[in-house]
Design an enzyme around this catalytic site. Sequence first.
Site, PDB file in Angstrom:
ATOM      1  N   CYS A  45       7.314   5.631   7.949  1.00 54.04           N
ATOM      2  CA  CYS A  45       6.307   4.570   7.896  1.00 54.04           C
ATOM      3  C   CYS A  45       5.097   4.929   7.046  1.00 54.04           C
ATOM      4  O   CYS A  45       4.304   4.053   6.701  1.00 54.04           O
ATOM      5  CB  CYS A  45       5.863   4.211   9.311  1.00 54.04           C
ATOM      6  SG  CYS A  45       7.243   3.792  10.410  1.00 54.04           S
ATOM      7  N   HIS A 102      -0.514   1.096   8.897  1.00 57.76           N
ATOM      8  CA  HIS A 102       0.884   0.761   9.144  1.00 57.76           C
ATOM      9  C   HIS A 102       0.950  -0.219  10.313  1.00 57.76           C
ATOM     10  O   HIS A 102       0.333  -0.007  11.356  1.00 57.76           O
ATOM     11  CB  HIS A 102       1.674   2.031   9.468  1.00 57.76           C
ATOM     12  CG  HIS A 102       2.985   1.779  10.103  1.00 57.76           C
ATOM     13  ND1 HIS A 102       3.904   0.887   9.599  1.00 57.76           N
ATOM     14  CD2 HIS A 102       3.554   2.303  11.237  1.00 57.76           C
ATOM     15  CE1 HIS A 102       4.969   0.864  10.378  1.00 57.76           C
ATOM     16  NE2 HIS A 102       4.784   1.713  11.371  1.00 57.76           N
ATOM     17  N   ASN A 137       7.595  -4.564  12.880  1.00 57.12           N
ATOM     18  CA  ASN A 137       7.363  -3.262  12.265  1.00 57.12           C
ATOM     19  C   ASN A 137       8.426  -3.061  11.191  1.00 57.12           C
ATOM     20  O   ASN A 137       9.594  -2.848  11.491  1.00 57.12           O
ATOM     21  CB  ASN A 137       7.452  -2.167  13.332  1.00 57.12           C
ATOM     22  CG  ASN A 137       7.259  -0.767  12.772  1.00 57.12           C
ATOM     23  OD1 ASN A 137       7.374  -0.533  11.580  1.00 57.12           O
ATOM     24  ND2 ASN A 137       6.983   0.183  13.661  1.00 57.12           N
TER      25      ASN A 137
END
EC number: 2.3.1.180
Length: 325
Positions: free
Chosen positions: A113, A250, A280
């Site tokens: 990520c 993120h 996500n």
Amino acid sequence: MIEAAITAIGGYVPERVLSNDDLATMVETNDTWIVERTGIRERRIAGPDEYTSDLCAAAVDNMLSRYPVTVQDADLILVATHTPDYPFPSVSCQIQAKFGIEAAGAVDLNATCAGFVYALQMANGLIRAGLHRKVLVIGADLMSRITDYTDRSTCILFGDGAGAVLVEGREAEPAFLAAHSGSDGTGGRHVYRTGFRGDMFGEPLRDSKLLVQNGPAVYKWAVQTVPQGMEALLQKAGLGMEAIDWFVPHSANLRMIESICEKSRFPFEKTLYSMVRYGNTSAASIPLALSDAAANGRLKPGQHVLMYGFGGGLTHAGVVIRWGI
């Protein structure tokens, strides 16, 4: 002095929407429970014949439709992903072939990520060193292919997507003002996907080949680590927190971002995120948030943007830039 700057941006998410109500038919959950804990309302899921390279190509196409730029003269392609179509050839090589980019190096990098921010740091450094002049940077992940849809603690989180930027050298004031990165390999057991090995530090892992995450442990680490990294970035940039127009973390979990903003004393209303509609998307989450904000006019030239990625490894990385497009 040749300085690097972002000169174009684009994003892509697949057409299929997976809503919270859809997930409620698959596992024991409901829309209220998911929104209260994560802020996520829906996520996008790739079709059966759609892969990470396809998401990347669509993000580049979107970028080309929005800005008067070309990619055929890029001399390096960096793709941040941990879900490549193949172990090799790389996704970056597939993008080179797709767009007919004749004279480009091609590298995939895996910092999960945090990958997109790491790739930006690399592009900036390579351009300033005079080794490259035009770098195509893409962050993309196909999370639906590695998500365990019987585990309600993780399947509610993840979606698929890609974001692309051009980073070009120019004679101008610096646009990249500061960078900071780090890792904590001892925390790798808190979010992983097994490959050749089924153990870590002598302890057995869940060898399902799907993503496994200890959410509370990752949450605690991120809320501790990211504010410290933000402070380090601001010191390097010589800026105060009030000088930052947009914080782009993120997009893991909206509640996590709220906690990071509270701990760092940064106004939550000046934060850009993408997880509410997309989930996500790992390495794609930051460029998707930037792409949407640029498209709707919230992100403007001259604004100071602090990006911060964090995830498996455990890895984290941040940059402060002056937005120029």
